[in-house]
Design an enzyme around this catalytic site. Sequence first.
Site, PDB file in Angstrom:
ATOM      1  N   ASP A  16      -3.295  -4.294   6.907  1.00 45.00           N
ATOM      2  CA  ASP A  16      -2.458  -3.642   5.913  1.00 45.00           C
ATOM      3  C   ASP A  16      -2.684  -4.310   4.566  1.00 45.00           C
ATOM      4  O   ASP A  16      -3.810  -4.716   4.264  1.00 45.00           O
ATOM      5  CB  ASP A  16      -0.986  -3.740   6.359  1.00 45.00           C
ATOM      6  CG  ASP A  16      -0.154  -2.564   5.874  1.00 45.00           C
ATOM      7  OD1 ASP A  16       0.002  -2.427   4.654  1.00 45.00           O
ATOM      8  OD2 ASP A  16       0.349  -1.795   6.713  1.00 45.00           O
ATOM      9  N   HIS A  70       4.232  -3.186   1.522  1.00 42.35           N
ATOM     10  CA  HIS A  70       3.923  -2.279   2.632  1.00 42.35           C
ATOM     11  C   HIS A  70       3.578  -3.038   3.910  1.00 42.35           C
ATOM     12  O   HIS A  70       4.064  -2.716   5.001  1.00 42.35           O
ATOM     13  CB  HIS A  70       2.770  -1.380   2.216  1.00 42.35           C
ATOM     14  CG  HIS A  70       2.502  -0.227   3.121  1.00 42.35           C
ATOM     15  ND1 HIS A  70       1.735  -0.326   4.269  1.00 42.35           N
ATOM     16  CD2 HIS A  70       2.890   1.065   3.047  1.00 42.35           C
ATOM     17  CE1 HIS A  70       1.667   0.854   4.851  1.00 42.35           C
ATOM     18  NE2 HIS A  70       2.357   1.724   4.140  1.00 42.35           N
ATOM     19  N   SER A 116       3.349   5.602   8.064  1.00 49.67           N
ATOM     20  CA  SER A 116       3.119   4.158   8.094  1.00 49.67           C
ATOM     21  C   SER A 116       4.273   3.436   8.765  1.00 49.67           C
ATOM     22  O   SER A 116       4.084   2.414   9.425  1.00 49.67           O
ATOM     23  CB  SER A 116       2.976   3.617   6.672  1.00 49.67           C
ATOM     24  OG  SER A 116       1.671   3.710   6.209  1.00 49.67           O
TER      25      SER A 116
END
Length: 969
Positions: free
Chosen positions: A101, A182, A505
């Site tokens: 990620d 994220h 996600s």
Amino acid sequence: MNEEQAAEMGKQEGVARVVKDKRVSMDDGMPNSGGSGRRLSESSLSSNVDPITSSVWSNQGRPPKVRDLTITTPEFIGLTDKGGPWDMDINGEGVVIGVIDGGVWPEHPSFADNGTYLLLDGFVPNSDSLPCEFGNTAHNPYDSPFTCNNKLLGARLVMDAFREVNGFGPDQFDSARDHFGHGTHTASTAAGNRDVDAIINEVDLGKISGMAPRARIIAYKALEAPPNVGGFDSDLMKAIDYACQDGVDVINYSIQGGSSDGLASVKDIAFLNADKAGILVATSAGNDGPNPSTTFKSSPWYTVVAASTQAAIKLQGSVSSSDGDWEYTGLSITDGTDGELPLVDAMDAGSELCLLSELDEKVVKGKIVLCKRGGARLLVLDKSRAVFDAGGKGMILYNANAGDSRIAENHSVPSVHINNNDGLAIKAYIKAAGNNAVAQITVPVLDKDAPVIGDFSSRGPTNESPDIIRPDITAPGVKILAGFSPKSNRESPRPGLFALLSGTSMASPHIAGMFALISQAHPDWSPAMAKSALMTTSYQNVSKFAADGSLVQAEPFDMGSGHVDGGKINKGSFLQPGLVFDALYDDYIAFLCDELSPEDLLSLYNTPSSTCEELESQGYSLKATDLNYPSIGISSIIGTKTVTRKVTSVAKEKGYREYDAVVVSPEGYEVSVEPSTIRLKQGETVSFELTATNVDSPLNVWEFGSLTWVDKSGKYEVYSPIAVKLVQNFDYPSNVLGGSGVVGTSSFDVSFGYTGGYKAEAYGLFPATTTNIDNYPTKATFDIPPGTVLFRVAFGLGQDGNVRIFDSEDQLAGQLVKEIFVDGGVFNFYFPKPGTWTVFSTGNVDVLYTWIIPESPGSSLSVLDSPKSAVSGKTGKIDFAWEDAADDKLYLGVIFHTGSDGTQLVGSTTVEIDNRNTADTITLASQISEVVEEPAHVQPTSSSNGMLNQVSVWACAFMPAVTMMVIMF
């Protein structure tokens, strides 16, 4: 990436060959994202929350609701149930999850080592073999050094290509530290510590947990945030290889695919090697929904996850009125009001903006106040303070402008923040109702509809591998509360460690965490077995929004097999599924033998075609539809199709168990399973066949059903969705080479996808007419009489140039350009318009070969025998004969296939009889490779004498190598 780097990449185990490096990027909705490409799979269309201030970006669609008050999705999934996984100490202990990620914020409490994590064999944090790459203060002083621990085992920066091409901005971290938040969010969702206090704006929202709270984490930073956004395929592939090298058990890959992804992607090649190593991979479906075929994740060796709503959202409330019978949803982190209260407009109380000390207490006291947003952002809290000071009991804050963000704050009174349109509607209601206006603020909003597929969630089928139903499964992915980076570059005056985010996600790490639970409970299971366990035990009570905004049942291309179910561990649960569909490396190679050309199979997967032959000799099916997958997709049915599957018993009991097949046939089909009852004991494998037969399904429409294996006790129910599509109701050869000789016979087969009338009727034979057109530019004209059923134009081998053909009305009817037909070209014009046709050539085309077949059946080509009727799923033989075919001529005829009552043309087969005595350069259609079959949905009418004289519908198709078939109407 230079050639030296590319060569080095090519040596990596995860990829056979790196041809070029491709740029990847984050979400198009993020600032400076650079437009298209791969994106962090977080939807800009959903209600995303600014993690630092809790301001919510306005939802473009209908906001999802909350069913009940649960902060964490483990509760919604069922992990916390009595007798559930956590209750039975199935919590990911000893399992390692690799998160590929945007890095991780290592100091986050979700990744803290509280001293209860023991050292894992084979993992040495902060070593050369497992680095902890933080602390590059020379680039960014906020990049504090960090020592990895037995929870966060390691962190790698894998961005060599990114650094070379883009470099890191001054606010970014040239380390594994998460700049965008994220990666921290996905890692904490998958394996964050249990019962971490989630506090936003000094408001305690409760305790959050990862799905596998005792699993360990290794972070791989391969993507970056704005302003230098995105990443590169080579970095991502290298991250996958590092994860394999480091020995992770599970990979979470919350990165959205693009059209360049798929079977030929270097990442998918690396993921196949990860599967071979026993690593379970969860990946996001993408955020390009709700249109079909918007997910590009086509390889069957990873698990593709859709996103749906859940009941774990506290930052949402509603305001409603029994008097006006209305309800509007907004953001709130306060309590609700105590029932309905009088409602007033702040404008009528002296201050529309609810400024401090300006509200009239006589108007406001004991009431809910509608306040308009305005002034500096930090004055939002002052508005509720003004209401409180004036004796008000609640506040409805509405935006001054459409599109403004909404903010969830710790207000002084029960409050909800709504959008501009809803606020104006309430304002109009107050004006109309006057002193009778009433309202109630409810927090949280109760909703019995969840789970609902997020509109942004990408849908199947994939264009590349439509026989694999995608997505595979759905999991919570709307407004997920999890960890975040306090240095996120999203605009905010205050830092924070938690955020509510939406996207596939956010759904993918839920499945990664579930995989960790399976890996702990069943370390000997293959990745395919683990995937099967989740898919076949999922539940299908999932909704989606229809075009009109109503809720309807979700379908397999929305949700896959269904919603992940992690409740009480018993027979039939995901840890005790009874039966599993297993697939290993050789199964996937056999699948690729069908999906890829021999050249691609060799260059991409280092697999020669001889391997396919060897696998077939060993009993592997080389049909993609026969891959032993938990879902059953058939993208190309012509009447009937049979697929094969195998199930292996993992039942807890060691004795024999019997399972009956329970089938829900797709609409318009009959589905049978053979055998319909299977008997096996633990460790045994049984094969079965599923046959889908079209009854009355329309063409090119996906229909859905299911197969469930139910054991005699009813404790095990092994569910597989079925998706089928009828692409043709009649299969036939578009061209056959009948042979040679003055007289002769031959035959060909046809297959029926319908039940009804059928007739075969022959026209021709006629010899070719040669026309010399050796002047430049060349031109030839042909008179097409009325009643012509076929006009064929052919070019010789080795001839090139640009050829254009115009019909009798000077309309372009067909064309071929230079280098497309160097091996010859053929045009078939069915039922051409009568009159003068013209052929132009601007290249090396010396001779044209043409045939004009009139409407005169029963001449020198005849049908000897053919089926008298069509039966769906059956194959018939067409026997034909010819006579009077002179030597040294190339003859052509056509056999038309008509359906019910002889008026519906369902196809045509051209017949070539070659009696030439010398080698000629003319190309026969039957000699051209990769000829696309003609469409079988023409609708001719019948003339008074029963002959075909008109076509109202027929597509114009191009034959790649190259035959052109054009139907005039």
